[in-house]
Design an enzyme around this catalytic site. Structure first.
Site, short mmCIF file in Angstrom:
data_model
loop_
_atom_site.label_atom_id
_atom_site.label_comp_id
_atom_site.label_asym_id
_atom_site.label_seq_id
_atom_site.Cartn_x
_atom_site.Cartn_y
_atom_site.Cartn_z
N ASN A 75 0.83 -1.22 0.00
CA ASN A 75 0.00 0.00 0.00
C ASN A 75 0.86 1.26 0.00
OD1 ASN A 75 -2.34 -1.59 0.30
ND2 ASN A 75 -2.05 -1.66 2.52
N HIS A 76 1.34 1.65 -1.16
CA HIS A 76 2.07 2.93 -1.23
C HIS A 76 1.20 3.99 -0.55
CE1 HIS A 76 4.74 1.88 -4.94
NE2 HIS A 76 4.52 0.83 -4.16
#
Ligand SMILES: CC(C)(COP(=O)(O)OP(=O)(O)OC[C@H]1O[C@@H](n2cnc3c(N)ncnc32)[C@H](O)[C@@H]1OP(=O)(O)O)[C@@H](O)C(=O)NCCC(=O)NCCS
Length: 204
Positions: free
Chosen positions: A79-80
């Site tokens: 999850n950037h």
């Protein structure tokens, strides 16, 4: 459990807690994983993804679950962070950008552990996202992407996964949740398993 293969001559199906070594992955007894593409003993490597020790996140799977080939558990490093104005993971490349190595985890949003209940069936190539909790007795359809919690005894499917229907009427669901048969001693499960198998909830 010590035994790896529940079926003689079948090396595509394993009791997961006999092959998982990572202490941050907890698997209940009798939970099985089947893989006809890769070695099912490589579950940690092939199916538990973006799961790095720095996040201290856990994968917890209950007892008597059935996990089909290619199901994946996608953890937080995938999850950037969306708090940033850019999705580029500058904190990860701290050397090039002269950032503090201690802040590396700010590259991603941490949504927490993945928790799967007991007697859950996860279909072929389904994807379970970080932070999701799936209740006892639930079913995840083929190739679903599960982004939200799934209540007990609920069937979900699609992208993002939505409820298809409940497995049983509310009376039976309440009864099953009270029974928690997966916690019974094995001898009792063996004795009453024919009723479980044949849907005779009135006999339990
Ligand atoms: C989800 C599942 C359990 C539903 O079973 P079911 O209730 O008998 O399904 P039905 O065929 O009656 O379909 C019910 C509805 O769900 C939809 N649906 C079924 N499977 C779906 C899936 N994987 N994803 C999205 N929608 C699905 C159907 O299109 C139907 O929609 P509608 O009511 O709008 O017409 C089943 O389709 C499935 O995906 N099983 C997993 C199989 C698998 O991966 N096995 C691996 C080996 S163990």
């Amino acid at each position: 459990m010590n035994k790896i293969y529940p079926r003689k001559g079948d090396t595509q199906t394993v009791y997961l807690n006999a092959v998982v070594k990572d202490p941050s992955i907890e698997i209940g007894d009798y939970t099985i994983y089947n893989d006809f593409v890769s070695d099912p003993c490589l579950f940690e490597q092939n199916n538990v993804l973006y799961h790095y020790p720095i996040n201290h996140e856990r994968l917890i799977i209950g007892k008597f679950c059935s996990i089909a080939c290619g199901a994946k558990f996608l953890f937080n490093c995938a999850n950037h962070t969306l708090k940033s104005l850019s999705t580029y993971t500058f904190p990860l490349f701290y050397e090039d950008w002269e950032l503090d190595k201690a802040d590396v985890a700010s590259a991603w949003d941490n949504k927490g552990d993945i928790v799967i209940g007991n007697d859950v069936w996860i279909g072929y190539e389904a994807v379970i996202m970080a932070g999701v909790h799936i209740g006892d007795g639930a079913i995840v359809g083929t190739r679903a992407v599960v982004t939200k919690d799934v209540p007990p005894y609920t069937i979900v499917g699609g992208i993002p996964a939505k409820e298809i229907r409940k497995r049983f009427n509310p009376d039976i669901i309440n009864r099953m949740q009270a029974l928690k048969w997966w916690n019974w001693p094995v001898d009792k499960i063996r004795e009453l398993m024919p009723y479980l198998k044949d849907g005779r909830w009135d006999k339990l």
